[in-house]
Write an enzyme that holds these catalytic residues in place. Structure first.
Site, PDB file in Angstrom:
ATOM      1  N   LYS A 197     -10.163  -3.295   7.333  1.00 31.85           N
ATOM      2  CA  LYS A 197      -9.325  -4.503   7.396  1.00 31.85           C
ATOM      3  C   LYS A 197     -10.131  -5.750   7.036  1.00 31.85           C
ATOM      4  O   LYS A 197      -9.677  -6.586   6.265  1.00 31.85           O
ATOM      5  CB  LYS A 197      -8.809  -4.549   8.840  1.00 31.85           C
ATOM      6  N   GLY A 221      -5.894 -13.279  13.098  1.00 35.77           N
ATOM      7  CA  GLY A 221      -6.827 -14.411  13.123  1.00 35.77           C
ATOM      8  C   GLY A 221      -7.622 -14.474  11.833  1.00 35.77           C
ATOM      9  O   GLY A 221      -7.917 -15.561  11.328  1.00 35.77           O
ATOM     10  N   ARG A 274      -5.273 -19.187  19.871  1.00 34.49           N
ATOM     11  CA  ARG A 274      -6.671 -18.924  19.506  1.00 34.49           C
ATOM     12  C   ARG A 274      -7.370 -20.171  18.972  1.00 34.49           C
ATOM     13  O   ARG A 274      -6.746 -21.017  18.336  1.00 34.49           O
ATOM     14  CB  ARG A 274      -6.713 -17.746  18.530  1.00 34.49           C
ATOM     15  N   SER A 293     -19.534 -16.350  14.158  1.00 31.76           N
ATOM     16  CA  SER A 293     -18.251 -15.772  13.755  1.00 31.76           C
ATOM     17  C   SER A 293     -18.212 -15.578  12.248  1.00 31.76           C
ATOM     18  O   SER A 293     -18.422 -16.525  11.478  1.00 31.76           O
ATOM     19  CB  SER A 293     -17.114 -16.717  14.178  1.00 31.76           C
ATOM     20  N   GLN A 309     -15.569 -14.941  10.649  1.00 35.16           N
ATOM     21  CA  GLN A 309     -14.354 -15.597  10.155  1.00 35.16           C
ATOM     22  C   GLN A 309     -14.654 -17.046   9.790  1.00 35.16           C
ATOM     23  O   GLN A 309     -14.184 -17.542   8.765  1.00 35.16           O
ATOM     24  CB  GLN A 309     -13.256 -15.528  11.211  1.00 35.16           C
ATOM     25  N   ASP A 324     -15.704  -6.008  18.363  1.00 39.39           N
ATOM     26  CA  ASP A 324     -14.361  -5.413  18.426  1.00 39.39           C
ATOM     27  C   ASP A 324     -14.360  -4.084  19.178  1.00 39.39           C
ATOM     28  O   ASP A 324     -13.297  -3.596  19.568  1.00 39.39           O
ATOM     29  CB  ASP A 324     -13.814  -5.193  17.009  1.00 39.39           C
ATOM     30  N   LYS A 363     -10.004 -13.452  21.936  1.00 44.09           N
ATOM     31  CA  LYS A 363      -9.512 -12.517  20.908  1.00 44.09           C
ATOM     32  C   LYS A 363      -7.987 -12.440  21.019  1.00 44.09           C
ATOM     33  O   LYS A 363      -7.353 -13.321  21.570  1.00 44.09           O
ATOM     34  CB  LYS A 363     -10.179 -11.156  21.087  1.00 44.09           C
ATOM     35  N   ARG A 400      -9.871 -10.314  26.442  1.00 46.57           N
ATOM     36  CA  ARG A 400     -10.199  -8.875  26.540  1.00 46.57           C
ATOM     37  C   ARG A 400     -11.030  -8.543  27.773  1.00 46.57           C
ATOM     38  O   ARG A 400     -10.998  -7.407  28.236  1.00 46.57           O
ATOM     39  CB  ARG A 400     -10.890  -8.386  25.254  1.00 46.57           C
ATOM     40  N   ARG A 454      -6.462  -3.416  20.068  1.00 45.79           N
ATOM     41  CA  ARG A 454      -7.697  -2.706  20.463  1.00 45.79           C
ATOM     42  C   ARG A 454      -7.678  -2.320  21.940  1.00 45.79           C
ATOM     43  O   ARG A 454      -8.221  -1.287  22.327  1.00 45.79           O
ATOM     44  CB  ARG A 454      -8.926  -3.541  20.125  1.00 45.79           C
TER      45      ARG A 454
END
Ligand code: S3P
Length: 422
Positions: free
Chosen positions: A19, A87, A115, A159, A161, A308, A335, A339, A381
């Protein structure tokens, strides 16, 4: 979905394409007016969010089974883009939208609205972007027409991202940019930039990108997603009679923290057929067997490569001998859900005891799971980790909302059912 305890956990599998690599390859392809070919794409909801947004921005995307052809430019203005639960789609696309001569906006589902986006708003604004956001620095993000200028930026949040968002903006901005990364995060975009012969170089901690580039097309085959493979690797390891082989799994060193952690815990895992794809991403076949595990500590530096998979590490820790302690992982709280809370709450319902820490968790091993009714918190997840844990419980469990596994792994439920029927 009801999950019954399994006496054995055996399978030969393929998993969907990665992904993280797909989002980056698709967006990079959409920055070129020539046609790129991306093979073995994941057909998940998150991948579809990126495809939907790119199409709304004028990209031509033809999909045939698991392969796609993308021709990007010219881009057209698009309002109310919707990244769903993803995200990565929202943060990466923001780098492109912020640098356009037209206004646009992007939003997402209830989870995505919560987020944190300040981490991308800050560097983009420093480049000259004009962005408005919700009162808590979240989506919807609105971008006003802007010309960005290249800057030198040092990582503030570890990060990938944020890094990729910055690099996409830097490709369009005027002049050179550089991103200095103190704590390494997944480098899939950097590898794709090399494949597409973009003017970008990595020197130690620094990635330098030339702005206002005309981007080239490329052709790439996406490796299987290590994050998806992890669920079934762990299913075999905690089973009393487990053996799972997964073919064509991407094993980029910045992604396989769980594999390294499981080996340190004493897991019996074999790697074979090591090779590389066109973008220099390592790929191999992985076989995992039932194993006796021992507890370990995971700290700050290890986190980006296992982020993750930490819910799965909790599952491993429940069955390991001794204590497992995870710290430095406060990112887990922002996340798809919190989590750390979800892990402590839901595994407790299955009969485990997990101590919540501000930035992680602590687990005394050799516990017995009784089974129970648990909730996915709408987080793929968490849902899949609970399902794998439930295969080792004493009695049946019910996972509420397991269908959210389709966010990243549409075949998860079917695959797990096929293992239970063997
Ligand atoms: C991702 C990076 C990680 C990861 C997420 C996917 C990516 O997030 O948790 O699932 O594709 O870049 P951060 O970059 O926010 O750590």
């Amino acid at each position: 979905m009801e999950i019954r305890p399994l006496k054995s956990f055996k399978a030969d599998l393929d998993v969907p394409g990665d992904k993280s690599i797909f989002h980056r390859a698709a967006i990079l392809a959409a920055l070129s007016d020539k046609t790129s070919i991306i093979k073995n794409i994941p057909l998940s909801q998150d991948a579809n969010s990126t495809i939907r947004c790119l199409r709304a921005l004028g990209a031509r995307i033809d999909i045939s089974e698991k392969d796609c052809r993308i021709t990007g430019l010219p881009a057209k203005p698009a309002y109310e883009l919707n990244a769903g639960n993803s995200g990565t789609s929202l943060r990466l696309l923001s780098g492109v939208l912020a640098a356009q001569p037209f206004a646009s906006s992007i939003t997402g589902d209830e989870s995505l609205l919560k987020r944190p986006m300040r981490r991308i708003i800050e560097p983009l604004t420093e480049m000259g972007a004009k962005i408005s956001h919700s009162s808590n620095y979240g989506p919807p993000l609105k971008f006003y027409p802007a010309r960005l200028t290249g800057i030198n930026y040092t990582q503030r949040t570890a990060s990938a991202q944020v890094k990729s968002c910055f690099l996409f903006a830097a490709l369009i901005a005027e002049g050179k940019s550089s991103y200095i990364e103190k704590k390494p995060t997944r480098d899939h975009l950097e590898k794709l930039l090399v494949l597409s012969k973009a003017a970008a170089v990595k020197r130690g901690e620094e990635i330098e990108v030339v702005g206002s580039q005309a981007m080239n097309n490329f052709s790439v085959t996406i490796p299987g997603d290590f994050s998806s493979a992890s669920f079934f690797i762990l299913g075999a390891i905690i089973s009393q009679n487990g053996k799972v082989t997964i073919k064509n799994v991407g094993v980029n060193p910045l992604r396989i923290g769980l594999l390294k952690a499981l080996k340190r815990m004493g897991a019996n895992i074999e790697i074979s057929c090591m090779r590389k794809n066109e973008a220099d991403e390592p790929i191999c076949d992985i076989t995992a067997y039932s194993s006796k595990l021992r507890g370990i500590s995971i700290g700050d530096q290890d986190i980006p490569s296992i982020i993750d998979e930490l819910p799965l590490l909790a599952v491993a820790a429940i069955f390991a001998r001794g204590q497992t302690k995870v710290t430095g992982a406060s990112e887990l709280r922002v996340k798809e859900c919190d989590r750390i809370k979800a892990i402590t709450r839901e595994f407790t319902k299955l009969g485990a005891f997990i101590k919540e820490l501000p930035d992680g968790f602590e687990i005394e091993g050799e516990q017995t799971l009784k089974g129970g009714i648990v909730d996915s918190h709408g987080d793929h997840r968490i849902a899949m980790s609970l399902a794998i844990a439930a295969t080792r419980a004493e009695s049946a469990s019910f996972i509420r909302g397991l269908e959210c596994s389709e966010v990243s792994f549409p075949e998860f439920q079917k695959t797990l059912k096929s293992i239970s029927c063997r």
